[in-house]
Design a protein around this motif. Structure first.
Motif, PDB file in Angstrom:
ATOM      1  N   GLU A  25       0.833  -1.218   0.000  1.00  0.00           N
ATOM      2  CA  GLU A  25       0.000   0.000   0.000  1.00  0.00           C
ATOM      3  C   GLU A  25       0.862   1.260   0.000  1.00  0.00           C
ATOM      4  O   GLU A  25       0.556   2.223  -0.696  1.00  0.00           O
ATOM      5  CB  GLU A  25      -0.939  -0.009   1.208  1.00  0.00           C
ATOM      6  CG  GLU A  25      -2.074  -1.003   1.083  1.00  0.00           C
ATOM      7  CD  GLU A  25      -2.856  -1.184   2.381  1.00  0.00           C
ATOM      8  OE1 GLU A  25      -2.669  -0.369   3.314  1.00  0.00           O
ATOM      9  OE2 GLU A  25      -3.635  -2.143   2.458  1.00  0.00           O
ATOM     10  N   GLN A  26       1.947   1.250   0.800  1.00  0.00           N
ATOM     11  CA  GLN A  26       2.819   2.432   0.852  1.00  0.00           C
ATOM     12  C   GLN A  26       3.470   2.688  -0.505  1.00  0.00           C
ATOM     13  O   GLN A  26       3.549   3.823  -0.960  1.00  0.00           O
ATOM     14  CB  GLN A  26       3.891   2.254   1.923  1.00  0.00           C
ATOM     15  CG  GLN A  26       3.306   2.296   3.300  1.00  0.00           C
ATOM     16  CD  GLN A  26       4.028   3.287   4.187  1.00  0.00           C
ATOM     17  OE1 GLN A  26       5.010   3.883   3.795  1.00  0.00           O
ATOM     18  NE2 GLN A  26       3.510   3.458   5.372  1.00  0.00           N
ATOM     19  N   PHE A  27       3.951   1.625  -1.144  1.00  0.00           N
ATOM     20  CA  PHE A  27       4.582   1.808  -2.453  1.00  0.00           C
ATOM     21  C   PHE A  27       3.551   2.236  -3.494  1.00  0.00           C
ATOM     22  O   PHE A  27       3.809   3.127  -4.298  1.00  0.00           O
ATOM     23  CB  PHE A  27       5.314   0.538  -2.897  1.00  0.00           C
ATOM     24  CG  PHE A  27       6.716   0.448  -2.370  1.00  0.00           C
ATOM     25  CD1 PHE A  27       7.757   1.080  -3.023  1.00  0.00           C
ATOM     26  CD2 PHE A  27       6.994  -0.250  -1.211  1.00  0.00           C
ATOM     27  CE1 PHE A  27       9.054   1.020  -2.536  1.00  0.00           C
ATOM     28  CE2 PHE A  27       8.285  -0.326  -0.715  1.00  0.00           C
ATOM     29  CZ  PHE A  27       9.322   0.311  -1.374  1.00  0.00           C
ATOM     30  N   LYS A  28       2.358   1.615  -3.476  1.00  0.00           N
ATOM     31  CA  LYS A  28       1.313   1.994  -4.435  1.00  0.00           C
ATOM     32  C   LYS A  28       0.872   3.434  -4.233  1.00  0.00           C
ATOM     33  O   LYS A  28       0.581   4.139  -5.195  1.00  0.00           O
ATOM     34  CB  LYS A  28       0.105   1.058  -4.324  1.00  0.00           C
ATOM     35  CG  LYS A  28       0.283  -0.263  -5.023  1.00  0.00           C
ATOM     36  CD  LYS A  28      -1.015  -1.055  -4.988  1.00  0.00           C
ATOM     37  CE  LYS A  28      -0.936  -2.290  -5.831  1.00  0.00           C
ATOM     38  NZ  LYS A  28      -2.202  -3.031  -5.851  1.00  0.00           N
ATOM     39  N   ALA A  29       0.829   3.870  -2.972  1.00  0.00           N
ATOM     40  CA  ALA A  29       0.413   5.244  -2.668  1.00  0.00           C
ATOM     41  C   ALA A  29       1.401   6.270  -3.217  1.00  0.00           C
ATOM     42  O   ALA A  29       1.047   7.437  -3.397  1.00  0.00           O
ATOM     43  CB  ALA A  29       0.254   5.417  -1.161  1.00  0.00           C
ATOM     44  N   SER A  30       2.619   5.833  -3.505  1.00  0.00           N
ATOM     45  CA  SER A  30       3.621   6.767  -4.034  1.00  0.00           C
ATOM     46  C   SER A  30       3.385   7.076  -5.513  1.00  0.00           C
ATOM     47  O   SER A  30       4.078   7.907  -6.085  1.00  0.00           O
ATOM     48  CB  SER A  30       5.029   6.213  -3.815  1.00  0.00           C
ATOM     49  OG  SER A  30       5.248   5.045  -4.578  1.00  0.00           O
ATOM     50  N   GLY A  31       2.417   6.398  -6.130  1.00  0.00           N
ATOM     51  CA  GLY A  31       2.034   6.721  -7.504  1.00  0.00           C
ATOM     52  C   GLY A  31       2.613   5.775  -8.543  1.00  0.00           C
ATOM     53  O   GLY A  31       3.244   4.772  -8.207  1.00  0.00           O
ATOM     54  N   PRO A  32       2.385   6.111  -9.821  1.00  0.00           N
ATOM     55  CA  PRO A  32       2.883   5.265 -10.918  1.00  0.00           C
ATOM     56  C   PRO A  32       4.394   5.073 -10.810  1.00  0.00           C
ATOM     57  O   PRO A  32       5.122   5.973 -10.403  1.00  0.00           O
ATOM     58  CB  PRO A  32       2.524   6.052 -12.177  1.00  0.00           C
ATOM     59  CG  PRO A  32       1.388   6.926 -11.756  1.00  0.00           C
ATOM     60  CD  PRO A  32       1.643   7.265 -10.322  1.00  0.00           C
ATOM     61  N   GLY A  33       4.833   3.872 -11.146  1.00  0.00           N
ATOM     62  CA  GLY A  33       6.251   3.540 -11.063  1.00  0.00           C
ATOM     63  C   GLY A  33       6.613   2.923  -9.723  1.00  0.00           C
ATOM     64  O   GLY A  33       7.790   2.745  -9.413  1.00  0.00           O
ATOM     65  N   TRP A  34       5.603   2.559  -8.936  1.00  0.00           N
ATOM     66  CA  TRP A  34       5.866   2.026  -7.599  1.00  0.00           C
ATOM     67  C   TRP A  34       6.642   0.724  -7.645  1.00  0.00           C
ATOM     68  O   TRP A  34       7.470   0.460  -6.778  1.00  0.00           O
ATOM     69  CB  TRP A  34       4.574   1.876  -6.802  1.00  0.00           C
ATOM     70  CG  TRP A  34       3.609   0.848  -7.321  1.00  0.00           C
ATOM     71  CD1 TRP A  34       2.615   1.036  -8.234  1.00  0.00           C
ATOM     72  CD2 TRP A  34       3.544  -0.524  -6.935  1.00  0.00           C
ATOM     73  NE1 TRP A  34       1.940  -0.134  -8.458  1.00  0.00           N
ATOM     74  CE2 TRP A  34       2.500  -1.117  -7.669  1.00  0.00           C
ATOM     75  CE3 TRP A  34       4.273  -1.319  -6.061  1.00  0.00           C
ATOM     76  CZ2 TRP A  34       2.161  -2.461  -7.550  1.00  0.00           C
ATOM     77  CZ3 TRP A  34       3.932  -2.662  -5.938  1.00  0.00           C
ATOM     78  CH2 TRP A  34       2.890  -3.219  -6.679  1.00  0.00           C
TER      79      TRP A  34
END
Length: 92
Positions: A62-71
């Motif tokens: 979730e934390q990586f996905k929340a950082s946006g495209p290119g996670w």
């Protein structure tokens, strides 16, 4: 006994009924330079990544996905950075 069926006749299509060729059509059309087809779309990567299936904690994903495209690329970079100072068999 079943008899061979004749192929279904194709209805005549008037060439004057063909759709008009627009700029959009030509922009999406294949391009040839001599006999060589110039492919469109994303170019092939210099370094091909390996596709795997992995189970991670939901909060990490979730934390990586929340950082946006290119996670996924950032997750790969974080793992590569961790490996610079740790060994894969090491558990912190």
């Amino acid at each position: 006994m079943s008899a061979n069926k004749h192929s279904t006749p194709i209805d005549w299509v008037d060439p004057d009924d063909a759709p008009e060729l627009t700029e959009a059509f030509f922009e999406a059309a294949d391009e040839f330079k001599g006999p060589l087809l110039i492919k469109r779309g994303r170019p092939k990567a210099d370094k091909v990544l390996t596709r795997i299936t992995i189970r991670l904690a939901p909060e990490v994903v979730e934390q990586f996905k929340a950082s946006g495209p290119g996670w996924q690329t950032r997750m790969n970079a974080a793992l590569a950075d961790w490996l610079k100072s740790h060994s894969p068999g090491e558990i912190p």
